[in-house]
Design a protein around this motif. Structure first.
Motif, PDB file in Angstrom:
ATOM      1  N   THR A 109      -1.137 -47.410 -23.393  1.00  9.28           N
ATOM      2  CA  THR A 109       0.316 -47.519 -23.387  1.00  9.28           C
ATOM      3  C   THR A 109       0.690 -48.790 -24.148  1.00  9.28           C
ATOM      4  O   THR A 109      -0.175 -49.620 -24.464  1.00  9.28           O
ATOM      5  CB  THR A 109       0.851 -47.612 -21.947  1.00  9.28           C
ATOM      6  OG1 THR A 109       0.362 -48.828 -21.361  1.00  9.28           O
ATOM      7  CG2 THR A 109       0.427 -46.415 -21.110  1.00  9.28           C
ATOM      8  N   ASN A 110       1.964 -48.964 -24.422  1.00 11.45           N
ATOM      9  CA  ASN A 110       2.402 -50.189 -25.107  1.00 11.45           C
ATOM     10  C   ASN A 110       2.078 -51.429 -24.278  1.00 11.45           C
ATOM     11  O   ASN A 110       1.707 -52.467 -24.821  1.00 11.45           O
ATOM     12  CB  ASN A 110       3.896 -50.130 -25.421  1.00 11.45           C
ATOM     13  CG  ASN A 110       4.204 -49.158 -26.532  1.00 11.45           C
ATOM     14  OD1 ASN A 110       3.327 -48.796 -27.311  1.00 11.45           O
ATOM     15  ND2 ASN A 110       5.451 -48.714 -26.592  1.00 11.45           N
ATOM     16  N   LYS A 111       2.214 -51.306 -22.963  1.00 11.51           N
ATOM     17  CA  LYS A 111       1.910 -52.435 -22.079  1.00 11.51           C
ATOM     18  C   LYS A 111       0.417 -52.769 -22.125  1.00 11.51           C
ATOM     19  O   LYS A 111       0.040 -53.936 -22.203  1.00 11.51           O
ATOM     20  CB  LYS A 111       2.334 -52.091 -20.650  1.00 11.51           C
ATOM     21  CG  LYS A 111       2.128 -53.208 -19.665  1.00 11.51           C
ATOM     22  CD  LYS A 111       2.571 -52.797 -18.270  1.00 11.51           C
ATOM     23  CE  LYS A 111       2.283 -53.902 -17.289  1.00 11.51           C
ATOM     24  NZ  LYS A 111       2.671 -53.527 -15.918  1.00 11.51           N
ATOM     25  N   GLU A 112      -0.430 -51.755 -22.092  1.00 15.98           N
ATOM     26  CA  GLU A 112      -1.875 -51.980 -22.166  1.00 15.98           C
ATOM     27  C   GLU A 112      -2.261 -52.593 -23.516  1.00 15.98           C
ATOM     28  O   GLU A 112      -3.083 -53.499 -23.580  1.00 15.98           O
ATOM     29  CB  GLU A 112      -2.636 -50.668 -21.953  1.00 15.98           C
ATOM     30  CG  GLU A 112      -2.570 -50.165 -20.540  1.00 15.98           C
ATOM     31  CD  GLU A 112      -3.135 -48.768 -20.385  1.00 15.98           C
ATOM     32  OE1 GLU A 112      -3.618 -48.466 -19.275  1.00 15.98           O
ATOM     33  OE2 GLU A 112      -3.102 -47.983 -21.353  1.00 15.98           O
ATOM     34  N   PHE A 113      -1.655 -52.078 -24.573  1.00 17.69           N
ATOM     35  CA  PHE A 113      -1.948 -52.611 -25.900  1.00 17.69           C
ATOM     36  C   PHE A 113      -1.516 -54.076 -26.007  1.00 17.69           C
ATOM     37  O   PHE A 113      -2.236 -54.900 -26.581  1.00 17.69           O
ATOM     38  CB  PHE A 113      -1.259 -51.784 -26.987  1.00 17.69           C
ATOM     39  CG  PHE A 113      -1.522 -52.281 -28.370  1.00 17.69           C
ATOM     40  CD1 PHE A 113      -2.788 -52.193 -28.922  1.00 17.69           C
ATOM     41  CD2 PHE A 113      -0.513 -52.849 -29.127  1.00 17.69           C
ATOM     42  CE1 PHE A 113      -3.046 -52.661 -30.203  1.00 17.69           C
ATOM     43  CE2 PHE A 113      -0.757 -53.315 -30.396  1.00 17.69           C
ATOM     44  CZ  PHE A 113      -2.024 -53.217 -30.941  1.00 17.69           C
ATOM     45  N   ALA A 114      -0.371 -54.409 -25.444  1.00 20.67           N
ATOM     46  CA  ALA A 114       0.081 -55.804 -25.446  1.00 20.67           C
ATOM     47  C   ALA A 114      -0.911 -56.685 -24.683  1.00 20.67           C
ATOM     48  O   ALA A 114      -1.215 -57.806 -25.114  1.00 20.67           O
ATOM     49  CB  ALA A 114       1.473 -55.905 -24.837  1.00 20.67           C
ATOM     50  N   LEU A 115      -1.433 -56.190 -23.590  1.00 22.25           N
ATOM     51  CA  LEU A 115      -2.430 -56.936 -22.819  1.00 22.25           C
ATOM     52  C   LEU A 115      -3.716 -57.114 -23.624  1.00 22.25           C
ATOM     53  O   LEU A 115      -4.308 -58.198 -23.622  1.00 22.25           O
ATOM     54  CB  LEU A 115      -2.723 -56.214 -21.500  1.00 22.25           C
ATOM     55  CG  LEU A 115      -3.649 -56.919 -20.533  1.00 22.25           C
ATOM     56  CD1 LEU A 115      -3.064 -58.255 -20.086  1.00 22.25           C
ATOM     57  CD2 LEU A 115      -3.903 -56.040 -19.324  1.00 22.25           C
ATOM     58  N   VAL A 116      -4.133 -56.075 -24.333  1.00 26.00           N
ATOM     59  CA  VAL A 116      -5.322 -56.155 -25.191  1.00 26.00           C
ATOM     60  C   VAL A 116      -5.113 -57.206 -26.281  1.00 26.00           C
ATOM     61  O   VAL A 116      -6.028 -57.957 -26.622  1.00 26.00           O
ATOM     62  CB  VAL A 116      -5.642 -54.772 -25.804  1.00 26.00           C
ATOM     63  CG1 VAL A 116      -6.663 -54.880 -26.921  1.00 26.00           C
ATOM     64  CG2 VAL A 116      -6.146 -53.825 -24.719  1.00 26.00           C
ATOM     65  N   GLN A 117      -3.902 -57.285 -26.822  1.00 21.38           N
ATOM     66  CA  GLN A 117      -3.614 -58.260 -27.871  1.00 21.38           C
ATOM     67  C   GLN A 117      -3.431 -59.672 -27.318  1.00 21.38           C
ATOM     68  O   GLN A 117      -3.654 -60.652 -28.025  1.00 21.38           O
ATOM     69  CB  GLN A 117      -2.359 -57.850 -28.663  1.00 21.38           C
ATOM     70  CG  GLN A 117      -2.544 -56.622 -29.495  1.00 21.38           C
ATOM     71  CD  GLN A 117      -3.546 -56.816 -30.625  1.00 21.38           C
ATOM     72  OE1 GLN A 117      -4.043 -57.900 -30.879  1.00 21.38           O
ATOM     73  NE2 GLN A 117      -3.861 -55.739 -31.305  1.00 21.38           N
TER      74      GLN A 117
END
Length: 94
Positions: free
Chosen positions: A66-74
């Motif tokens: 999700t966008n939230k997960e991707f932001a956390l990965v970044q």
């Protein structure tokens, strides 16, 4: 591609800790060694950081983050031990 990202997540985390250790401990105990190690550790960390971020963009849709997960990965490579968390939580299937 996911296994490659997993490798870079772990390598980036190790390089972050090596750079952190060099800047905090070696600088005080042995300034000459600090100066000698700063460039190679810093260069390796920088290349691994850029590779981690780029690979995250490449596998984003494939991993169905999700966008939230991707932001956390970044966000993870900016934090100590962050990439280890990502590797454990989001890349366990790789």
């Amino acid at each position: 591609m996911t296994k490659l990202f997993k490798f870079f997540a772990i390598a980036e985390g190790i390089s972050y800790l090596a750079l952190f250790f060099n800047m905090l401990v070696t600088k005080r105990l042995n300034p000459e060694l600090y100066k000698t190690l700063l460039f190679p550790i810093g260069m390796a960390h920088g290349l691994l950081f850029i590779s981690y971020v780029a690979l995250a963009f490449i596998i984003w849709k494939n991993q169905k983050w999700t966008n939230k997960e991707f932001a956390l990965v970044q966000l993870a490579p900016w934090l100590p031990f962050g990439t280890f968390y990502i590797e454990k939580k989001y890349l366990k299937n790789a």
